[in-house]
Design a protein around this motif. Structure first.
Motif, mmCIF file in Angstrom:
data_model
loop_
_atom_site.group_PDB
_atom_site.id
_atom_site.type_symbol
_atom_site.label_atom_id
_atom_site.label_comp_id
_atom_site.label_asym_id
_atom_site.label_seq_id
_atom_site.Cartn_x
_atom_site.Cartn_y
_atom_site.Cartn_z
ATOM 1 N N UNK A 244 0.826 -1.207 0.000
ATOM 2 C CA UNK A 244 0.000 0.000 0.000
ATOM 3 C C UNK A 244 0.857 1.252 0.000
ATOM 4 N N UNK A 245 1.903 1.260 0.807
ATOM 5 C CA UNK A 245 2.737 2.462 0.904
ATOM 6 C C UNK A 245 3.488 2.719 -0.393
ATOM 7 N N UNK A 246 3.747 1.712 -1.167
ATOM 8 C CA UNK A 246 4.428 1.887 -2.448
ATOM 9 C C UNK A 246 3.467 2.261 -3.576
ATOM 10 N N UNK A 247 2.168 2.182 -3.307
ATOM 11 C CA UNK A 247 1.190 2.535 -4.326
ATOM 12 C C UNK A 247 0.910 1.426 -5.331
ATOM 13 N N UNK A 248 1.418 0.258 -5.072
ATOM 14 C CA UNK A 248 1.247 -0.848 -6.011
ATOM 15 C C UNK A 248 -0.207 -1.287 -6.077
ATOM 16 N N UNK A 249 -0.885 -1.300 -4.953
ATOM 17 C CA UNK A 249 -2.288 -1.711 -4.932
ATOM 18 C C UNK A 249 -3.117 -0.760 -5.795
ATOM 19 N N UNK A 250 -2.895 0.554 -5.629
ATOM 20 C CA UNK A 250 -3.640 1.535 -6.422
ATOM 21 C C UNK A 250 -3.300 1.406 -7.904
ATOM 22 N N UNK A 251 -2.043 1.165 -8.211
ATOM 23 C CA UNK A 251 -1.626 0.994 -9.601
ATOM 24 C C UNK A 251 -2.328 -0.208 -10.223
ATOM 25 N N UNK A 252 -2.409 -1.287 -9.498
ATOM 26 C CA UNK A 252 -3.097 -2.489 -9.996
ATOM 27 C C UNK A 252 -4.582 -2.210 -10.225
ATOM 28 N N UNK A 253 -5.187 -1.437 -9.331
ATOM 29 C CA UNK A 253 -6.599 -1.095 -9.492
ATOM 30 C C UNK A 253 -6.824 -0.245 -10.740
ATOM 31 N N UNK A 254 -5.933 0.690 -11.000
ATOM 32 C CA UNK A 254 -6.034 1.542 -12.193
ATOM 33 C C UNK A 254 -5.888 0.695 -13.449
ATOM 34 N N UNK A 255 -4.918 -0.199 -13.460
ATOM 35 C CA UNK A 255 -4.713 -1.061 -14.621
ATOM 36 C C UNK A 255 -5.892 -2.008 -14.821
ATOM 37 N N UNK A 256 -6.432 -2.516 -13.739
ATOM 38 C CA UNK A 256 -7.587 -3.412 -13.801
ATOM 39 C C UNK A 256 -8.802 -2.690 -14.380
ATOM 40 N N UNK A 257 -8.918 -1.400 -14.075
ATOM 41 C CA UNK A 257 -10.031 -0.596 -14.599
ATOM 42 C C UNK A 257 -9.842 -0.264 -16.082
ATOM 43 N N UNK A 258 -8.707 -0.644 -16.661
ATOM 44 C CA UNK A 258 -8.472 -0.401 -18.078
ATOM 45 C C UNK A 258 -7.962 1.003 -18.365
ATOM 46 N N UNK A 259 -7.213 1.565 -17.439
ATOM 47 C CA UNK A 259 -6.675 2.920 -17.595
ATOM 48 C C UNK A 259 -5.147 2.875 -17.503
ATOM 49 N N UNK A 260 -4.489 2.247 -18.487
ATOM 50 C CA UNK A 260 -3.052 2.022 -18.365
ATOM 51 C C UNK A 260 -2.166 3.237 -18.639
ATOM 52 N N UNK A 261 -2.649 4.218 -19.368
ATOM 53 C CA UNK A 261 -1.822 5.370 -19.719
ATOM 54 C C UNK A 261 -2.116 6.519 -18.776
ATOM 55 N N UNK B 62 -3.918 12.459 -15.404
ATOM 56 C CA UNK B 62 -5.089 11.981 -16.133
ATOM 57 C C UNK B 62 -4.779 10.553 -16.549
ATOM 58 N N UNK B 63 -5.739 9.680 -16.349
ATOM 59 C CA UNK B 63 -5.607 8.269 -16.700
ATOM 60 C C UNK B 63 -6.474 8.005 -17.921
ATOM 61 N N UNK B 64 -5.844 7.567 -19.013
ATOM 62 C CA UNK B 64 -6.565 7.294 -20.251
ATOM 63 C C UNK B 64 -6.814 5.800 -20.406
ATOM 64 N N UNK B 65 -7.969 5.484 -20.959
ATOM 65 C CA UNK B 65 -8.258 4.096 -21.293
ATOM 66 C C UNK B 65 -7.349 3.679 -22.442
ATOM 67 N N UNK B 66 -7.235 2.390 -22.638
ATOM 68 C CA UNK B 66 -6.381 1.844 -23.676
ATOM 69 C C UNK B 66 -6.705 2.469 -25.034
ATOM 70 N N UNK B 67 -5.683 2.994 -25.687
ATOM 71 C CA UNK B 67 -5.818 3.557 -27.026
ATOM 72 C C UNK B 67 -6.409 4.952 -27.093
ATOM 73 N N UNK B 68 -6.803 5.535 -25.979
ATOM 74 C CA UNK B 68 -7.492 6.835 -26.001
ATOM 75 C C UNK B 68 -6.544 8.027 -25.884
ATOM 76 N N UNK B 69 -5.319 7.810 -25.454
ATOM 77 C CA UNK B 69 -4.387 8.930 -25.330
ATOM 78 C C UNK B 69 -4.100 9.552 -26.694
ATOM 79 N N UNK C 123 -13.414 8.299 -21.782
ATOM 80 C CA UNK C 123 -12.119 7.859 -22.296
ATOM 81 C C UNK C 123 -10.999 8.072 -21.281
ATOM 82 N N UNK C 124 -11.293 8.789 -20.192
ATOM 83 C CA UNK C 124 -10.257 9.102 -19.213
ATOM 84 C C UNK C 124 -10.876 9.348 -17.845
#
Length: 97
Positions: free
Chosen positions: A3-20, A73-80, A65-66
């Motif tokens: 949690x302190x490294x932000x890995x959990x939040x990063x995984x949640x963002x990626x899981x939501x389809x917002x990789x960029x 700003x977190x963009x969905x795949x291909x939307x950036x 799209x974001x």
């Protein structure tokens, strides 16, 4: 520790389809100078997040799209690519500014 490294939040963002993700300050630094002087003056009092939101609105980037975070700003795949369309727009206008 994860949690302190932000890995959990990063995984949640990626899981939501917002990789960029792009920092608001980076969007402002890359795109503000491309605007005509008159438009730059209109946007001069906007914060970096406000500027980024205004650019996305002006380009008619669909709000689904974001997502805006606190610093990025977190963009969905291909939307950036929608944001990069700004680089190909001629905004010089008739008076050159």
């Amino acid at each position: 520790q994860l949690r302190s490294l932000g890995i959990v939040q990063t995984c949640e963002v990626l899981k939501a389809g917002l990789p960029t993700r792009i920092r608001f300050a980076d969007i402002e630094a890359q795109y503000r100078h491309l605007l005509p002087t008159k438009v730059q003056n209109m946007f001069r009092n906007l914060s970096a997040p406000g500027f980024a939101e205004a650019i996305l609105w002006a380009l008619r980037v669909p709000s689904d799209a974001y997502q805006q975070g606190k610093t990025r700003i977190f963009f969905k795949t291909g939307k950036v690519s929608l944001l990069h369309e700004l680089l190909s727009i001629d905004m010089s206008g008739e008076d050159g500014d």
